[in-house]
Design a protein around this motif. Structure first.
Motif, PDB file in Angstrom:
ATOM      1  N   LYS A  57     -39.812  96.261  70.351  1.00 34.90           N
ATOM      2  CA  LYS A  57     -38.494  96.892  70.475  1.00 34.90           C
ATOM      3  C   LYS A  57     -38.345  97.543  71.849  1.00 34.90           C
ATOM      4  O   LYS A  57     -37.264  97.533  72.442  1.00 34.90           O
ATOM      5  N   LEU A  65     -37.613  94.752  74.204  1.00 33.62           N
ATOM      6  CA  LEU A  65     -36.194  94.375  74.109  1.00 33.62           C
ATOM      7  C   LEU A  65     -35.325  95.314  74.920  1.00 33.62           C
ATOM      8  O   LEU A  65     -34.391  94.893  75.611  1.00 33.62           O
ATOM      9  N   ALA A  66     -35.623  96.611  74.824  1.00 33.95           N
ATOM     10  CA  ALA A  66     -34.865  97.600  75.580  1.00 33.95           C
ATOM     11  C   ALA A  66     -35.001  97.348  77.079  1.00 33.95           C
ATOM     12  O   ALA A  66     -34.023  97.458  77.836  1.00 33.95           O
ATOM     13  N   TYR A 104     -35.622  94.441  78.499  1.00 31.23           N
ATOM     14  CA  TYR A 104     -34.827  93.248  78.808  1.00 31.23           C
ATOM     15  C   TYR A 104     -33.351  93.610  78.955  1.00 31.23           C
ATOM     16  O   TYR A 104     -32.660  93.193  79.891  1.00 31.23           O
ATOM     17  N   LYS A 105     -32.851  94.402  78.011  1.00 30.39           N
ATOM     18  CA  LYS A 105     -31.412  94.661  77.942  1.00 30.39           C
ATOM     19  C   LYS A 105     -30.906  95.560  79.064  1.00 30.39           C
ATOM     20  O   LYS A 105     -29.732  95.508  79.425  1.00 30.39           O
ATOM     21  N   CYS A 106     -31.801  96.411  79.592  1.00 30.39           N
ATOM     22  CA  CYS A 106     -31.342  97.261  80.703  1.00 30.39           C
ATOM     23  C   CYS A 106     -31.703  96.653  82.060  1.00 30.39           C
ATOM     24  O   CYS A 106     -31.477  97.265  83.107  1.00 30.39           O
ATOM     25  N   SER A 112     -37.146  89.011  69.551  1.00 28.12           N
ATOM     26  CA  SER A 112     -36.377  89.357  68.342  1.00 28.12           C
ATOM     27  C   SER A 112     -36.904  88.606  67.128  1.00 28.12           C
ATOM     28  O   SER A 112     -37.034  89.175  66.038  1.00 28.12           O
ATOM     29  N   ILE A 160     -35.421  87.408  75.082  1.00 29.81           N
ATOM     30  CA  ILE A 160     -34.921  88.304  74.027  1.00 29.81           C
ATOM     31  C   ILE A 160     -35.016  87.611  72.674  1.00 29.81           C
ATOM     32  O   ILE A 160     -35.384  88.216  71.669  1.00 29.81           O
ATOM     33  N   THR A 212     -31.243 100.544  73.605  1.00 30.47           N
ATOM     34  CA  THR A 212     -31.722 101.271  74.783  1.00 30.47           C
ATOM     35  C   THR A 212     -31.627 102.772  74.629  1.00 30.47           C
ATOM     36  O   THR A 212     -32.318 103.509  75.331  1.00 30.47           O
ATOM     37  N   LYS A 236     -36.776  90.745  83.556  1.00 35.84           N
ATOM     38  CA  LYS A 236     -35.890  89.593  83.469  1.00 35.84           C
ATOM     39  C   LYS A 236     -36.468  88.557  82.497  1.00 35.84           C
ATOM     40  O   LYS A 236     -37.680  88.347  82.448  1.00 35.84           O
ATOM     41  N   GLU A 237     -35.579  87.936  81.732  1.00 37.35           N
ATOM     42  CA  GLU A 237     -36.011  86.844  80.858  1.00 37.35           C
ATOM     43  C   GLU A 237     -36.474  85.658  81.694  1.00 37.35           C
ATOM     44  O   GLU A 237     -35.960  85.421  82.792  1.00 37.35           O
TER      45      GLU A 237
END
Length: 658
Positions: free
Chosen positions: A644, A647-648, A650-652, A31, A27, A2, A656-657
């Motif tokens: 990528k 992914l960022a 998703y991670k922050c 990935s 994710i 992130t 939502k997955e």
């Protein structure tokens, strides 16, 4: 992850990221795709093949396509160098090229056909494995014929030396034979091998005219897994004819008549030529039309057909010259007034005044020309043209083929460090780019080519007749205009070649590009215009036959330019002394392959006669060029960056997955 993207940056891309998330909803999936793509980027680039100026020679083209310009035979030699006799290698190569035909022949002569199937399957699997070694399993899977993809994939990736797998491997082969599937399986794996040796096919113009079956070539290209086409002047002529441009139609019919190739017009594309034939017979009833006798080549006609073709040839030629007068007068920006010739004829004396010099005409019978208004079509000629336009536009097969040329084609293409363009870049004598005014604006260099392409696309696809009219006329200009990158000359002296004996009037001066392309300063300017790397990149042209037998070389400007028109067309082979070039570009080398004339498919199958090809290594890279270095690689790299970013997000928690 992130840290690379601020929260505000991610929010600004949310619309696109949500769409991407539909394809990669977790994710883990995003990935996995990143891992897969980054691995692909580090594979060697696939092999590209470049061909040009095929001119309807379908059998030679298809054979070169099937044998990968000799690549398949070279791979057989490398793989089986110490385990097969040369005669066996020939048989295996022929089987790969023509599996259906070769199997039919072997069945008639081989007493133990099952042994032939068994040996061939083992050898073909090894060859397929060798040809697929630099590709991912996923890519190979996509290139395999669907009905046998699972079995072929199993055989490709099983290790026979393993005692646990050898029995399984042999069982697969025996089951194929016992179920009577050997022939279908062999055809499938041969097809896969042909696809694997050519990753991408580039056709650098001129599929049409002179040769017998350009339609078969287009049909074959439509089946190819990866192809692009840079339009040639003969292609743009047929594209214009399909769009309904009258002057292009007349030119296409004139050339088809000249080369006794009207079958492609009538039988293949279903164009009704009866009105033209009826008119020609009536109008030129007592005229031998000697200057319009067709160039027969290998064509066979009865004695009554030849005079008819000659009369049709003359009739459509006169219609063409009249139509060209109309289009030239409508477009002063074309600068083609010097091509208005019918008004330069003294019809009583049978002479013509060209460039302040008077020449005697070889043919003075012009029953449809009014000397007071020489460019006016007679009512009967108008009716014929109208019917031809309708017939060309209503030909489903022609429209299908031309739509394909538009979808897969362009005037030029920049791809993997190569600028592909059929003719050349229109230049002035001082090396500057030729300029042309179109619709009130001036264009030159790359912008001119882009504008011309835009106009012909409008001419074909635009529904409004007024909007498409300008684009329609551009088809004809690209065929014959001095600023056309496809034509590359100052004028087309068609009339003079038919009607004037003196060959000084036949001269068509090439654009300065064909001399100045050897000038490094001019060449650097061209490379800069197209945003190319002068140290690494190349220009690939066709169009002008390389006179090999006179010592001319296809490699120009110290290896910066390749001219690959070597004479696929039989009409040119007496001038070139050969039968075509293919350029092969793999991850390490650029190889120029010259071909000897092709005899026939029957000779290739029955006598295992391959096209004799000679390969010259013209460039070798110490470091392999990887997929990351290619056009496709750049797109994959952009996708990796997008993933990528996802992914960022998703991670922050922005997305939502699922």
């Amino acid at each position: 992850m992130t840290e690379k993207y601020s929260y505000e940056e991610l929010k600004s891309k949310m619309k696109y990221l949500k769409l991407l998330a539909n394809q990669y909803p977790t994710i883990s999936k995003a990935s996995t795709e990143i891992i897969n793509l980054e691995a692909i980027l580090n594979l060697p680039k696939g092999t590209e093949h470049f061909l040009s100026d095929i001119h309807g020679e379908h059998e030679a083209f298809i054979h070169v396509l099937k044998n990968g310009s000799g690549v398949i035979r070279r791979k057989i030699d490398e793989l089986f160098s110490n385990t097969m006799r040369d005669s066996e290698k020939k048989t295996l190569a022929t089987l790969v090229y023509y599996p259906h035909s070769k199997l039919e022949l072997v069945k008639k002569t081989d007493a133990n056909i099952e042994d032939f199937y068994r040996i061939s399957i083992y050898r073909l699997v090894e060859l397929c494995k060798y040809c697929s070694s630099k590709y991912t399993r996923s890519k190979v899977r996509k290139l395999l014929p669907a009905e046998y993809s699972y079995v072929i994939e199993e055989l490709l990736h099983e290790h026979r030396k393993s005692e646990h797998k050898e029995e399984y491997y042999e069982s697969l082969v025996e089951t194929i034979i016992n179920l009577g599937q050997s022939e279908d399986f062999i055809v499938a794996i041969c097809t896969a091998i042909q696809r694997l040796v050519v990753d991408r096919l580039h056709i650098v113009g001129d599929i049409y005219d002179r040769g017998p079956r350009p339609d078969i070539i287009v049909d074959r290209l439509m089946e190819h897994h990866c192809v692009d086409i840079q339009w040639g002047n003969h292609d743009i002529l047929w594209m214009g004819a399909a769009a309904g441009e009258k002057t292009c139609i007349a030119n296409a019919l004139r050339i088809s008549s000249r080369y006794a190739n009207l079958d492609i017009v009538e039988d293949v594309y279903g164009i009704n030529l009866l009105p033209l034939a009826t008119f020609a017979l009536k109008t030129y009833k007592d005229d031998p039309c000697s200057e319009f006798l067709p160039k027969m080549g290998d064509s066979e006609f009865n004695t009554q057909e030849i005079p008819l073709i000659a009369k049709m040839h003359k009739a459509i030629s006169i219609i063409q010259f009249k139509l060209e007068g109309e289009i030239i007068n409508n477009h002063p920006e074309y600068g083609m007034n010097h091509r208005l010739l019918l008004d330069k004829i003294d019809y009583e004396k049978g002479t013509i005044n060209l460039k302040e010099k008077v020449y005697k005409l070889k043919d003075t019978n012009f029953p449809t020309i009014d000397p007071k208004d020489p460019f006016r079509l007679t009512q009967e000629e108008c009716d014929i043209v109208e019917k031809l336009v309708k017939s060309f536009r209503m030909s489903d097969k022609l429209q299908k083929h031309v739509n394909f040329l538009f979808v897969k084609g362009s005037i030029y293409l920049k791809y993997n460090g190569n600028l592909l363009i059929h003719g050349g870049i229109p230049l002035n004598n001082d090396g500057s780019f030729m300029e042309m005014k179109l619709k009130g604006n001036k264009y030159s260099g790359r912008a001119l080519l882009d504008k011309m392409e835009n106009l012909v696309r409008e001419g074909y696809y635009e529904k409004d007749d007024n909007k498409r009219a300008y684009g329609l006329d551009m088809f004809w200009y690209l065929w014959t205009g001095k600023c056309s990158s496809l034509f590359g000359k100052d004028e087309m002296t068609t009339f003079e070649r038919y009607f004037i004996e003196d060959k000084e009037t036949h001269v068509e001066n090439k654009n300065p590009y064909y001399i100045l392309r050897e000038d490094m300063d001019v060449l650097k300017n061209i490379f800069e215009e197209f945003n190319m790397n002068f140290e690494e990149d190349h220009i690939i042209n066709g169009h002008v036959p390389v006179k090999f037998k006179k010592g001319e070389k296809p490699v120009k400007a110290g290896g910066k330019i390749f001219v690959i028109d070597g004479g696929f067309s039989r009409a040119y082979q007496s001038k070139t002394g050969m039968a075509g070039y293919t350029l092969i570009y793999n991850s390490r080398t650029l190889q120029l392959v010259s071909h000897e004339p092709f005899t026939s498919k029957e000779d290739a199958v029955e006598n295992e006669i391959d096209i004799i090809s000679s390969t010259v290594l013209v460039e070798h890279r110490t470091k392999r060029r990887m997929i990351a270095d290619t056009n496709d690689g750049k797109q994959l790299s952009e996708k990796v960056e997008d993933l990528k970013t996802l992914l960022a997000a998703y991670k922050c928690g922005l997305i939502k997955e699922k």
